[in-house]
Scaffold this motif. Structure first.
Motif, PDB file in Angstrom:
ATOM      1  N   PHE A 153     -14.372  -1.981  -0.521  1.00 18.49           N
ATOM      2  CA  PHE A 153     -13.300  -1.247  -0.739  1.00 18.49           C
ATOM      3  C   PHE A 153     -13.257   0.086   0.071  1.00 18.49           C
ATOM      4  O   PHE A 153     -12.177   0.386   0.448  1.00 18.49           O
ATOM      5  N   ARG A 154     -14.477   0.850   0.363  1.00 15.49           N
ATOM      6  CA  ARG A 154     -14.238   2.019   1.261  1.00 15.49           C
ATOM      7  C   ARG A 154     -13.824   1.682   2.505  1.00 15.49           C
ATOM      8  O   ARG A 154     -12.842   2.372   3.169  1.00 15.49           O
ATOM      9  N   VAL A 155     -14.272   0.367   3.210  1.00 15.40           N
ATOM     10  CA  VAL A 155     -13.874   0.282   4.342  1.00 15.40           C
ATOM     11  C   VAL A 155     -12.267  -0.070   4.585  1.00 15.40           C
ATOM     12  O   VAL A 155     -11.375   0.196   5.264  1.00 15.40           O
ATOM     13  N   ALA A 156     -12.027  -1.177   3.395  1.00 17.22           N
ATOM     14  CA  ALA A 156     -10.469  -1.633   3.247  1.00 17.22           C
ATOM     15  C   ALA A 156      -9.512  -0.488   2.988  1.00 17.22           C
ATOM     16  O   ALA A 156      -8.402  -0.246   3.713  1.00 17.22           O
ATOM     17  N   ALA A 157     -10.095   0.512   2.273  1.00 13.08           N
ATOM     18  CA  ALA A 157      -8.919   1.787   1.934  1.00 13.08           C
ATOM     19  C   ALA A 157      -8.902   2.455   3.116  1.00 13.08           C
ATOM     20  O   ALA A 157      -7.942   3.201   3.386  1.00 13.08           O
ATOM     21  N   PHE A 160      -6.179   1.154   5.097  1.00 13.09           N
ATOM     22  CA  PHE A 160      -4.726   1.480   4.527  1.00 13.09           C
ATOM     23  C   PHE A 160      -4.552   2.804   4.492  1.00 13.09           C
ATOM     24  O   PHE A 160      -3.396   3.140   3.932  1.00 13.09           O
ATOM     25  N   GLY A 161      -5.535   3.689   4.835  1.00 15.25           N
ATOM     26  CA  GLY A 161      -5.052   5.110   4.959  1.00 15.25           C
ATOM     27  C   GLY A 161      -5.413   5.904   3.319  1.00 15.25           C
ATOM     28  O   GLY A 161      -4.493   6.775   3.394  1.00 15.25           O
ATOM     29  N   LEU A 162      -6.061   4.828   2.763  1.00 20.76           N
ATOM     30  CA  LEU A 162      -6.337   5.660   1.201  1.00 20.76           C
ATOM     31  C   LEU A 162      -7.480   6.524   1.407  1.00 20.76           C
ATOM     32  O   LEU A 162      -8.724   5.923   1.462  1.00 20.76           O
ATOM     33  N   THR A 163      -7.368   7.748   1.469  1.00 17.65           N
ATOM     34  CA  THR A 163      -8.398   8.624   1.617  1.00 17.65           C
ATOM     35  C   THR A 163      -8.616   9.232   0.017  1.00 17.65           C
ATOM     36  O   THR A 163      -8.172   9.130  -0.807  1.00 17.65           O
ATOM     37  N   ASP A 164      -9.683  10.204   0.206  1.00 12.52           N
ATOM     38  CA  ASP A 164     -10.024  11.120  -1.073  1.00 12.52           C
ATOM     39  C   ASP A 164     -10.435   9.847  -2.122  1.00 12.52           C
ATOM     40  O   ASP A 164     -10.430  10.078  -3.298  1.00 12.52           O
ATOM     41  N   VAL A 168      -2.658   1.204  -6.374  1.00 11.29           N
ATOM     42  CA  VAL A 168      -4.036   0.525  -6.689  1.00 11.29           C
ATOM     43  C   VAL A 168      -4.706   1.578  -7.897  1.00 11.29           C
ATOM     44  O   VAL A 168      -4.686   2.745  -7.807  1.00 11.29           O
ATOM     45  N   ILE A 169      -5.192   0.905  -8.819  1.00 16.67           N
ATOM     46  CA  ILE A 169      -5.768   1.691  -9.777  1.00 16.67           C
ATOM     47  C   ILE A 169      -7.370   1.298  -9.986  1.00 16.67           C
ATOM     48  O   ILE A 169      -7.583  -0.075  -9.856  1.00 16.67           O
ATOM     49  N   LEU A 170      -8.193   2.167  -9.504  1.00  9.81           N
ATOM     50  CA  LEU A 170      -9.771   2.014  -9.856  1.00  9.81           C
ATOM     51  C   LEU A 170     -10.341   2.189 -11.185  1.00  9.81           C
ATOM     52  O   LEU A 170      -9.834   3.166 -11.910  1.00  9.81           O
ATOM     53  N   ALA A 171     -10.894   1.187 -11.437  1.00  7.97           N
ATOM     54  CA  ALA A 171     -11.633   1.425 -12.951  1.00  7.97           C
ATOM     55  C   ALA A 171     -12.947   1.066 -12.872  1.00  7.97           C
ATOM     56  O   ALA A 171     -13.384   0.387 -12.154  1.00  7.97           O
ATOM     57  N   VAL A 199     -10.597   4.199 -16.534  1.00 11.22           N
ATOM     58  CA  VAL A 199      -9.763   4.487 -15.105  1.00 11.22           C
ATOM     59  C   VAL A 199     -10.592   5.656 -14.416  1.00 11.22           C
ATOM     60  O   VAL A 199     -10.605   6.768 -15.003  1.00 11.22           O
ATOM     61  N   LYS A 200     -10.745   5.402 -13.043  1.00  6.11           N
ATOM     62  CA  LYS A 200     -11.518   6.299 -12.399  1.00  6.11           C
ATOM     63  C   LYS A 200     -10.355   7.390 -11.649  1.00  6.11           C
ATOM     64  O   LYS A 200     -10.570   8.391 -11.610  1.00  6.11           O
ATOM     65  N   THR A 201      -9.302   6.674 -10.959  1.00  6.80           N
ATOM     66  CA  THR A 201      -8.549   7.104 -10.110  1.00  6.80           C
ATOM     67  C   THR A 201      -7.327   6.046  -9.799  1.00  6.80           C
ATOM     68  O   THR A 201      -7.402   4.974 -10.090  1.00  6.80           O
ATOM     69  N   GLY A 202      -6.221   6.613  -9.234  1.00  9.95           N
ATOM     70  CA  GLY A 202      -5.035   5.651  -8.851  1.00  9.95           C
ATOM     71  C   GLY A 202      -4.293   6.277  -7.883  1.00  9.95           C
ATOM     72  O   GLY A 202      -4.508   7.251  -7.438  1.00  9.95           O
ATOM     73  N   VAL A 203      -3.952   5.231  -6.870  1.00  9.09           N
ATOM     74  CA  VAL A 203      -3.053   5.838  -5.961  1.00  9.09           C
ATOM     75  C   VAL A 203      -1.695   4.990  -6.023  1.00  9.09           C
ATOM     76  O   VAL A 203      -1.579   3.809  -5.920  1.00  9.09           O
ATOM     77  N   ILE A 204      -0.788   5.879  -6.104  1.00 14.98           N
ATOM     78  CA  ILE A 204       0.649   5.247  -6.018  1.00 14.98           C
ATOM     79  C   ILE A 204       1.554   5.870  -4.643  1.00 14.98           C
ATOM     80  O   ILE A 204       1.521   7.102  -4.767  1.00 14.98           O
ATOM     81  N   ASP A 205       2.070   4.898  -3.887  1.00 15.59           N
ATOM     82  CA  ASP A 205       2.765   5.260  -2.581  1.00 15.59           C
ATOM     83  C   ASP A 205       1.863   6.361  -1.904  1.00 15.59           C
ATOM     84  O   ASP A 205       2.392   7.323  -1.471  1.00 15.59           O
ATOM     85  N   LYS A 206       0.378   5.887  -1.656  1.00 24.24           N
ATOM     86  CA  LYS A 206      -0.299   6.816  -0.769  1.00 24.24           C
ATOM     87  C   LYS A 206      -0.710   8.128  -1.494  1.00 24.24           C
ATOM     88  O   LYS A 206      -0.832   9.098  -0.725  1.00 24.24           O
ATOM     89  N   LYS A 207      -0.238   8.536  -2.899  1.00 25.18           N
ATOM     90  CA  LYS A 207      -0.392   9.782  -3.333  1.00 25.18           C
ATOM     91  C   LYS A 207      -1.445   9.612  -4.421  1.00 25.18           C
ATOM     92  O   LYS A 207      -1.463   8.575  -5.293  1.00 25.18           O
TER      93      LYS A 207
END
Length: 162
Positions: free
Chosen positions: A57-61, A64-68, A22-25, A105-113
């Motif tokens: 998004f905060r709740v959904a993330a 899904f284990g998307l922290t930080d 996921v890419i946040l923008a 682009v604010k941040t991105g998560v690829i394969d939970k990283k």
């Protein structure tokens, strides 16, 4: 109101299920026409651009284990998901930003990283998978050709002169 909130969270979760990234923008400067153009570009990679509420998004993330992600959830947020090539999609988003100077682009998560905006920009600069594959094949071919030349020289050296 609670049912509406649950619907919004479920909608974000359905978007997050579409890919391993996921890419946040920040889309504050983007117009409707700009979004249409970006979606057209992303469609080539089968990716999607969605505007989401930070609270949803905060709740959904978390589910899904998307922290930080908390520090990135300030201001208007859009997500890019879908498709199988997150690096190609990062290239599209970066090129779009370079062309328009609107989407950030604010941040991105690829394969939970998690990746910072700067790291996402660096990932976008990497050659495509096909280019890397051809470079690797070229290296193999170069070494094989050198090996054949050495063998050929050795055979010519050992043959008696006529």
């Amino acid at each position: 109101m609670r049912a509406e909130k649950n619907y919004l969270i479920a909608e974000v979760e359905s978007h997050l299920k579409k890919s391993d990234y996921v890419i946040l923008a920040n889309f504050s400067k983007v117009t409707v026409a700009d979004v249409a153009e970006l979606r057209k570009r992303l469609d080539a990679e089968k990716a999607e651009f969605h505007v989401v509420k930070n609270s949803s998004f905060r709740v959904a993330a978390k589910a899904f284990g998307l922290t930080d992600m908390e520090s990135s959830l300030k201001g208007p947020t859009a997500i890019v998901v879908g498709g199988k090539n997150p690096y190609g999609i990062a290239k599209i988003v970066k090129k779009y930003f370079t062309d328009t100077q609107k989407l950030e682009v604010k941040t991105g998560v690829i394969d939970k990283k998690s990746f910072t905006a700067k790291e996402m920009s660096q990932l976008a600069e990497l050659p495509s998978f096909e280019a890397l594959r051809s470079q690797l094949l070229g290296l193999f071919m170069q070494n094989a050709a050198a090996f054949v030349r050495v063998l050929d020289a050795k055979v010519k050296k050992e043959q008696p002169a006529a």
